[in-house]
Design an enzyme around this catalytic site. Structure first.
Site, PDB file in Angstrom:
ATOM      1  N   GLY A 114      95.925  44.178  38.097  1.00 57.02           N
ATOM      2  CA  GLY A 114      94.793  44.109  37.183  1.00 57.02           C
ATOM      3  C   GLY A 114      94.331  45.484  36.755  1.00 57.02           C
ATOM      4  N   LYS A 115      93.898  45.579  35.513  1.00 53.44           N
ATOM      5  CA  LYS A 115      93.359  46.824  34.971  1.00 53.44           C
ATOM      6  C   LYS A 115      92.133  46.502  34.133  1.00 53.44           C
ATOM      7  CE  LYS A 115      97.616  49.593  34.661  1.00 53.44           C
ATOM      8  NZ  LYS A 115      98.508  50.353  33.738  1.00 53.44           N
ATOM      9  N   TYR A 118      86.783  49.448  34.598  1.00 50.05           N
ATOM     10  CA  TYR A 118      86.304  49.863  35.915  1.00 50.05           C
ATOM     11  C   TYR A 118      87.353  50.654  36.673  1.00 50.05           C
ATOM     12  CZ  TYR A 118      89.187  45.873  37.108  1.00 50.05           C
ATOM     13  OH  TYR A 118      90.247  45.001  37.212  1.00 50.05           O
ATOM     14  N   GLY A 119      88.647  50.369  36.441  1.00 46.60           N
ATOM     15  CA  GLY A 119      89.704  51.003  37.208  1.00 46.60           C
ATOM     16  C   GLY A 119      90.926  50.122  37.312  1.00 46.60           C
ATOM     17  N   VAL A 120      91.530  50.099  38.501  1.00 36.60           N
ATOM     18  CA  VAL A 120      92.804  49.420  38.714  1.00 36.60           C
ATOM     19  C   VAL A 120      92.725  48.595  39.993  1.00 36.60           C
ATOM     20  CG1 VAL A 120      95.295  49.730  39.003  1.00 36.60           C
ATOM     21  CG2 VAL A 120      93.998  51.346  37.615  1.00 36.60           C
ATOM     22  N   ASP A 233      76.810  35.248  36.355  1.00 39.87           N
ATOM     23  CA  ASP A 233      77.997  35.527  35.536  1.00 39.87           C
ATOM     24  C   ASP A 233      79.176  34.684  35.996  1.00 39.87           C
ATOM     25  OD1 ASP A 233      79.431  36.696  33.488  1.00 39.87           O
ATOM     26  OD2 ASP A 233      80.049  38.427  34.691  1.00 39.87           O
TER      27      ASP A 233
END
Length: 700
Positions: A114-115, A118-120, A233
């Site tokens: 996942g990317k 926010y980052g990886v 959310d």
């Protein structure tokens, strides 16, 4: 014969490397001569000098890897080189992923799953437990204070909310410095996909799937809401899934805790929820007081999407969203409209033409009638008409499946935990709060920190050093051993990881009294591992006393993060005491809580020479450890006990979570080794849920 030939080829390769090159034809008899430099060019091509230098440590690994793959003369060299290149690139990527964080040695990165902004997120193997985990790297978290506050809120809530249907944080890596770190690495349990991908990839889900999915979501929501937490959310992408039908709620970055005496229970003005799953009262800030019903609405939208395979209210904007809602549910009553907070929204709803509700049996023609009755309650336009999660679990739709009295509730969260929400904090303030959350997963360092004995910097061996160790271990065992070397081959050798920390007080060192010194001693950590006496904190498992975890206060990690389960703090042979283990035969070491070494106060050259000789004799004979009587005992290493293969969690036997875990068989059945839909003895026939084929997607 094949093994001997393989060893012979290995030696030929090693000899060729030592001489600066080797010939393929001479080794395998199937390729033209090629030097090591040319082979390296094949692997790396036109990559920059910096990249080549960074990967230089892996050159010998490539050579040995190629040797193993080319035992068969018919092997294809290009394929082998490409495979070696991928493996080394993966190692390089791991180093870039972890940067200077020392815990990189514990995890082996597999792939990116996942990317995002926010980052990886990468999947990895925990080399201590051999379990698969997901590591989320959040970079530059202090660039914006709002983003840092969201990260702090999420890791804090996931520590406080421990439930089987909520994703679990297993570990947070300790940064190299608490004052200037920028990234954090959060280790989660690995889930295969999310509910969004499950819905998209499966058009043959059964009624049992639908029931079990909704049951898990409501069970988690009951636990969350009893803690006065609103997720705000909920959507399919924030619900992780496994092929065994297990769901877990994640992403608590927008969640809030409602305290009765604070304004948070009255009105929240920030953006909440993805529009398609947003409750009507959030579309126009309709009501003066939000309730847990906002999450109930989101669960209803998710359940409808599971039934149909597509979003229920895919609005393009707020007005379109309201139109889609009223098209299905009909125009709200004047009593509901009169309590609308937003004047523009109130006028819009009042001027809207009269719409009749659409029967749910018409909208969802193939659904279970009981499921539709519950769905209609979940999607009530007025929040006061929606059931709570606990009430929904008692619905006839879950007859024979739900036992509401056995579902756990969460203890109220202390207001002090979220006091930061009421203050305007600087980046440095939030950095300190996040560091304190990280220390929750490093109990001994947390204790030192609270007692004012914590240093600002921690030193670790680099990931490259660990990579070299793995290679050396393979080389020494002629490729037949494990790639993961033992922590120490001899009990007297120093441990590889050093955490700068002051000594444990004498009251926590039952065996340290005999080692007290009358001479001045040095407070500096031992910088020369050859000039010290060796004491090991590694005691055979049979001699360790099991320890039952005491009940902990809300908000403290329990179970898998309990630090000292293999020894009592009052046990002189426990892992926290300085114990000589020279009487035991050499054995594979496991990571204990502490090991100790002695730091001589002053030593001349003669003393150093004597110390070296004594140390070597001890390493060879494994006799009683050599020690300097006039010295100070200092902590050499602080390691996480959760990495030990002999570690077992020991939470409170009376805890509601433990009771629920032991009762999961009441709700679930196994089909071909996976969790299936839950049934009960009250049901006439056993209903089964098969595996759900899913694909990897962005997660966490």
């Amino acid at each position: 014969m094949a093994v001997k030939m393989r060893i012979g080829r290995r030696r030929a390769i090693q000899q060729g490397i030592a001489e600066g090159g080797f010939e393929w034809r001479r080794v395998w008899g199937c390729r033209e001569a090629d030097s090591r430099g040319a082979l390296w060019e094949l692997v790396w091509g036109e990559r920059s000098v910096r990249e080549r230098n960074a990967a230089g440590a892996a050159e010998e690994v490539i050579a040995l890897f190629i040797m193993d793959e080319m035992c068969d003369p018919a092997s294809n060299l290009e394929y082998v080189v490409e495979k070696a290149k991928c493996d080394v690139h993966r190692t390089s990527s791991a180093e870039e992923f972890f940067t200077e964080y020392g815990d990189a040695n514990r995890y082996r990165i597999q792939e990116v799953i996942g990317k995002g902004s926010y980052g990886v997120v990468c999947s990895a193997i925990d080399l201590h437990t051999r379990q698969k985990v997901a590591i989320k790297k959040v970079h530059n978290i202090f660039e914006h204070v709002s983003d840092a506050a969201r990260i702090l809120r999420e890791i804090k809530l996931l520590r406080l909310l421990r439930h089987p249907d909520i994703v679990e944080i297993k570990h947070i890596m300790l940064p190299p410095s608490r004052r200037d770190f920028k990234d954090i690495y959060v280790v989660f349990e690995l889930m295969e996909s999310d509910l969004h991908q499950v819905i998209k990839a499966n058009d043959d889900l059964t009624k049992e799937h639908y029931q079990f999915f909704l049951y898990q979501l409501l069970r988690a929501l009951k636990y969350i809401h009893t803690a006065s937490v609103y997720h705000r959310d909920l959507k399919p992408k924030n619900i992780l899934a496994n092929s065994n039908c297990k769901l877990k709620i994640c992403d608590f970055g927008l969640a809030r805790v409602a305290f009765n005496d604070t304004p948070t229970t009255v009105f929240w003005t920030d953006y909440v929820a993805t529009r398609w799953y947003r409750a009507p009262e959030l579309c126009g800030s309709f009501f003066s007081k939000y309730t847990p019903a906002i999450d109930i609405w989101s669960i209803g939208c998710i359940f409808a999407e599971v039934l149909t395979g597509k979003p229920l209210f895919p609005g393009k904007n707020v007005v379109h969203q309201l139109d889609l809602m009223t098209d299905l549910l009909g125009t709200p009553s004047m009593d509901t409209i009169s309590r609308v907070r937003n004047e523009k929204a109130r006028r819009y709803l009042s001027s809207m033409r009269k719409k009749d509700p659409v029967p749910f049996s018409q909208k969802f023609p193939n659904a279970d009638p009981l499921a539709l009755k519950l769905l209609q309650r979940l999607l009530a336009f007025d929040p006061k008409d929606r059931p709570t999660a606990e009430e929904a679990l008692t619905d006839p739709y879950f007859k024979g499946l739900s036992k509401i009295d056995r579902e756990p509730s969460c203890q109220p969260i202390r207001k002090l935990e979220f006091e930061f929400e009421q203050k305007k904090l600087s980046k440095e303030d939030i950095r300190e709060l996040i560091f304190q959350e990280i220390l929750e997963y490093h109990p001994q360092l947390q204790k030192n920190y609270r007692n004012g004995r914590e240093r600002a910097t921690f030193l670790y061996p680099s990931a490259v050093d660990q990579f070299k160790k793995q290679f050396s271990n393979l080389e020494e065992s002629n490729g037949s051993g494990s790639a993961i070397p033992m922590e120490r081959k001899h009990a007297s050798l120093p441990r590889s990881t050093t955490v700068h920390s002051t000594p444990i007080p004498p009251k926590e060192q039952p065996l340290a009294a005999s080692l007290k010194s009358s001479r001045p001693v040095s407070d500096e950590p031992c910088k020369n591992p050859w000039v010290m006496g060796g004491f090991s904190g590694n005691i055979p498992t049979s001699s360790q006393v099991s320890q039952v975890a005491k009940p902990v206060a809300p908000g403290r990690p329990v179970g898998s993060v309990f630090p000292y389960e293999t020894g009592s703090t009052n046990d002189p042979y426990g892992p926290r005491g300085p114990v000589m283990s020279s009487g035991y035969p050499p054995q594979q070491q496991i990571s204990q809580a502490y090991g100790y070494h002695q730091v001589p106060a002053r030593m001349n050259c003669v003393e150093q020479s004597q110390a070296m000789d004594a140390y070597k004799m001890h390493s060879q004979s494994q006799t009683q450890a050599y020690a300097y009587p006039n010295s100070k005992v200092t902590a050499d290493v602080a390691l996480d006990m959760r990495g030990s293969t002999f570690h077992h969690s020991a939470g409170s036997k009376n805890g509601s979570l433990d009771r629920m875990v032991t009762q999961t068989d009441i709700y679930t059945r196994s089909l071909n080794g996976i969790v299936a839909a839950a049934t009960s003895a009250g049901v006439g026939t056993n209903r089964k849920v098969g595996a759900v084929p899913i694909s990897t997607s962005r997660m966490y």
